[in-house]
Design a protein around this motif. Structure first.
Motif, PDB file in Angstrom:
ATOM      1  N   ALA A  24     -75.102  18.073  37.097  1.00  0.00           N
ATOM      2  CA  ALA A  24     -74.471  19.122  36.295  1.00  0.00           C
ATOM      3  C   ALA A  24     -75.405  20.324  36.142  1.00  0.00           C
ATOM      4  CB  ALA A  24     -74.073  18.570  34.926  1.00  0.00           C
ATOM      5  N   ALA A  25     -76.686  20.056  35.952  1.00  0.00           N
ATOM      6  CA  ALA A  25     -77.654  21.148  35.832  1.00  0.00           C
ATOM      7  C   ALA A  25     -77.809  21.886  37.159  1.00  0.00           C
ATOM      8  CB  ALA A  25     -78.994  20.609  35.356  1.00  0.00           C
ATOM      9  N   LYS A  26     -77.837  21.152  38.265  1.00  0.00           N
ATOM     10  CA  LYS A  26     -77.951  21.785  39.591  1.00  0.00           C
ATOM     11  C   LYS A  26     -76.780  22.733  39.832  1.00  0.00           C
ATOM     12  CE  LYS A  26     -81.198  19.847  42.401  1.00  0.00           C
ATOM     13  NZ  LYS A  26     -82.281  20.542  43.011  1.00  0.00           N
ATOM     14  N   ARG A  27     -75.606  22.348  39.370  1.00  0.00           N
ATOM     15  CA  ARG A  27     -74.396  23.144  39.580  1.00  0.00           C
ATOM     16  C   ARG A  27     -74.247  24.259  38.549  1.00  0.00           C
ATOM     17  NH1 ARG A  27     -70.096  18.274  40.875  1.00  0.00           N
ATOM     18  NH2 ARG A  27     -70.808  17.905  43.017  1.00  0.00           N
ATOM     19  N   GLY A  28     -75.113  24.295  37.566  1.00  0.00           N
ATOM     20  CA  GLY A  28     -75.044  25.320  36.541  1.00  0.00           C
ATOM     21  C   GLY A  28     -74.068  24.997  35.430  1.00  0.00           C
ATOM     22  N   GLU A  29     -73.596  23.760  35.372  1.00  0.00           N
ATOM     23  CA  GLU A  29     -72.644  23.338  34.349  1.00  0.00           C
ATOM     24  C   GLU A  29     -73.344  22.883  33.066  1.00  0.00           C
ATOM     25  OE1 GLU A  29     -70.550  20.275  36.420  1.00  0.00           O
ATOM     26  OE2 GLU A  29     -69.669  21.671  37.849  1.00  0.00           O
ATOM     27  N   ALA A  30     -74.649  22.649  33.160  1.00  0.00           N
ATOM     28  CA  ALA A  30     -75.457  22.240  32.006  1.00  0.00           C
ATOM     29  C   ALA A  30     -76.777  22.994  32.081  1.00  0.00           C
ATOM     30  CB  ALA A  30     -75.691  20.733  32.032  1.00  0.00           C
ATOM     31  N   LYS A  31     -77.459  23.064  30.962  1.00  0.00           N
ATOM     32  CA  LYS A  31     -78.731  23.787  30.918  1.00  0.00           C
ATOM     33  C   LYS A  31     -79.872  22.880  31.360  1.00  0.00           C
ATOM     34  CE  LYS A  31     -77.195  26.771  27.225  1.00  0.00           C
ATOM     35  NZ  LYS A  31     -77.393  27.180  25.841  1.00  0.00           N
ATOM     36  N   VAL A  32     -80.729  23.400  32.207  1.00  0.00           N
ATOM     37  CA  VAL A  32     -81.881  22.652  32.695  1.00  0.00           C
ATOM     38  C   VAL A  32     -82.810  22.291  31.545  1.00  0.00           C
ATOM     39  CG1 VAL A  32     -83.876  22.709  34.230  1.00  0.00           C
ATOM     40  CG2 VAL A  32     -81.736  23.759  34.955  1.00  0.00           C
ATOM     41  N   LYS A  33     -82.928  23.162  30.567  1.00  0.00           N
ATOM     42  CA  LYS A  33     -83.835  22.894  29.442  1.00  0.00           C
ATOM     43  C   LYS A  33     -83.377  21.703  28.605  1.00  0.00           C
ATOM     44  CE  LYS A  33     -81.813  25.912  25.988  1.00  0.00           C
ATOM     45  NZ  LYS A  33     -82.090  26.891  24.955  1.00  0.00           N
ATOM     46  N   ASP A  34     -82.118  21.295  28.735  1.00  0.00           N
ATOM     47  CA  ASP A  34     -81.613  20.146  27.989  1.00  0.00           C
ATOM     48  C   ASP A  34     -81.917  18.818  28.676  1.00  0.00           C
ATOM     49  OD1 ASP A  34     -80.625  21.829  26.049  1.00  0.00           O
ATOM     50  OD2 ASP A  34     -78.601  21.897  26.901  1.00  0.00           O
ATOM     51  N   LEU A  35     -82.376  18.866  29.928  1.00  0.00           N
ATOM     52  CA  LEU A  35     -82.708  17.644  30.658  1.00  0.00           C
ATOM     53  C   LEU A  35     -84.026  17.079  30.157  1.00  0.00           C
ATOM     54  CD1 LEU A  35     -81.915  18.658  34.344  1.00  0.00           C
ATOM     55  CD2 LEU A  35     -80.449  17.405  32.767  1.00  0.00           C
ATOM     56  N   GLN A  36     -84.139  15.756  30.205  1.00  0.00           N
ATOM     57  CA  GLN A  36     -85.392  15.117  29.844  1.00  0.00           C
ATOM     58  C   GLN A  36     -85.529  13.810  30.611  1.00  0.00           C
ATOM     59  OE1 GLN A  36     -85.398  13.680  25.736  1.00  0.00           O
ATOM     60  NE2 GLN A  36     -83.323  14.462  25.552  1.00  0.00           N
ATOM     61  N   GLY A  37     -86.738  13.350  30.738  1.00  0.00           N
ATOM     62  CA  GLY A  37     -87.002  12.072  31.388  1.00  0.00           C
ATOM     63  C   GLY A  37     -86.572  12.034  32.838  1.00  0.00           C
ATOM     64  N   ALA A  38     -85.857  10.958  33.192  1.00  0.00           N
ATOM     65  CA  ALA A  38     -85.468  10.719  34.580  1.00  0.00           C
ATOM     66  C   ALA A  38     -84.549  11.811  35.119  1.00  0.00           C
ATOM     67  CB  ALA A  38     -84.785   9.361  34.700  1.00  0.00           C
ATOM     68  N   SER A  39     -83.644  12.313  34.305  1.00  0.00           N
ATOM     69  CA  SER A  39     -82.726  13.343  34.792  1.00  0.00           C
ATOM     70  C   SER A  39     -83.475  14.621  35.160  1.00  0.00           C
ATOM     71  CB  SER A  39     -81.613  13.630  33.782  1.00  0.00           C
ATOM     72  OG  SER A  39     -82.145  14.055  32.552  1.00  0.00           O
ATOM     73  N   LYS A  40     -84.521  14.957  34.423  1.00  0.00           N
ATOM     74  CA  LYS A  40     -85.320  16.137  34.740  1.00  0.00           C
ATOM     75  C   LYS A  40     -86.076  15.930  36.051  1.00  0.00           C
ATOM     76  CE  LYS A  40     -88.497  19.449  32.702  1.00  0.00           C
ATOM     77  NZ  LYS A  40     -89.229  19.843  31.505  1.00  0.00           N
ATOM     78  N   ASP A  41     -86.636  14.747  36.234  1.00  0.00           N
ATOM     79  CA  ASP A  41     -87.329  14.428  37.486  1.00  0.00           C
ATOM     80  C   ASP A  41     -86.362  14.476  38.669  1.00  0.00           C
ATOM     81  OD1 ASP A  41     -89.718  14.052  36.134  1.00  0.00           O
ATOM     82  OD2 ASP A  41     -89.485  11.870  36.011  1.00  0.00           O
ATOM     83  N   MET A  42     -85.164  13.932  38.487  1.00  0.00           N
ATOM     84  CA  MET A  42     -84.162  13.947  39.554  1.00  0.00           C
ATOM     85  C   MET A  42     -83.761  15.381  39.901  1.00  0.00           C
ATOM     86  SD  MET A  42     -81.588  10.906  38.479  1.00  0.00           S
ATOM     87  CE  MET A  42     -82.012   9.195  38.653  1.00  0.00           C
ATOM     88  N   TYR A  43     -83.585  16.203  38.893  1.00  0.00           N
ATOM     89  CA  TYR A  43     -83.224  17.608  39.103  1.00  0.00           C
ATOM     90  C   TYR A  43     -84.261  18.304  39.972  1.00  0.00           C
ATOM     91  CZ  TYR A  43     -82.519  22.558  38.152  1.00  0.00           C
ATOM     92  OH  TYR A  43     -82.337  23.911  38.296  1.00  0.00           O
ATOM     93  N   GLU A  44     -85.520  18.035  39.711  1.00  0.00           N
ATOM     94  CA  GLU A  44     -86.611  18.707  40.415  1.00  0.00           C
ATOM     95  C   GLU A  44     -86.862  18.175  41.815  1.00  0.00           C
ATOM     96  OE1 GLU A  44     -89.780  18.187  37.608  1.00  0.00           O
ATOM     97  OE2 GLU A  44     -89.063  19.814  36.313  1.00  0.00           O
ATOM     98  N   THR A  45     -86.526  16.917  42.081  1.00  0.00           N
ATOM     99  CA  THR A  45     -86.921  16.309  43.351  1.00  0.00           C
ATOM    100  C   THR A  45     -85.778  15.974  44.306  1.00  0.00           C
ATOM    101  OG1 THR A  45     -86.893  14.074  42.401  1.00  0.00           O
ATOM    102  CG2 THR A  45     -88.977  15.291  42.311  1.00  0.00           C
ATOM    103  N   MET A  46     -84.542  15.992  43.837  1.00  0.00           N
ATOM    104  CA  MET A  46     -83.418  15.568  44.676  1.00  0.00           C
ATOM    105  C   MET A  46     -82.502  16.743  45.007  1.00  0.00           C
ATOM    106  SD  MET A  46     -82.524  11.948  42.815  1.00  0.00           S
ATOM    107  CE  MET A  46     -81.448  11.313  44.105  1.00  0.00           C
TER     108      MET A  46
END
Length: 60
Positions: free
Chosen positions: A17-39
């Motif tokens: 959702a963050a990658k698509r711009g449907e959610a804010k990246v700053k709201d991600l934490q933990g595993a979802s933040k790592d996934m956003y950055e690496t996948m």
């Protein structure tokens, strides 16, 4: 790669959702933040699209 637990599948959905711009990246934490950055978006789609019924809540 398919998700191995419901928690992993949910984290992938949040990162997607963050990658698509449907959610804010700053709201991600933990595993979802790592996934956003690496996948890539495609990898996240595959993981988030795993059927949840057949997955354990957490990987043991």
């Amino acid at each position: 790669m398919k998700a191995q637990s419901q928690v992993q599948q949910k984290a992938a959905g949040a990162a997607l959702a963050a990658k698509r711009g449907e959610a804010k990246v700053k709201d991600l934490q933990g595993a979802s933040k790592d996934m956003y950055e690496t996948m890539t978006e495609g990898e996240l789609e595959e993981m988030a699209g795993t059927a949840r019924e057949d997955l354990p809540e957490r990987k043991s």
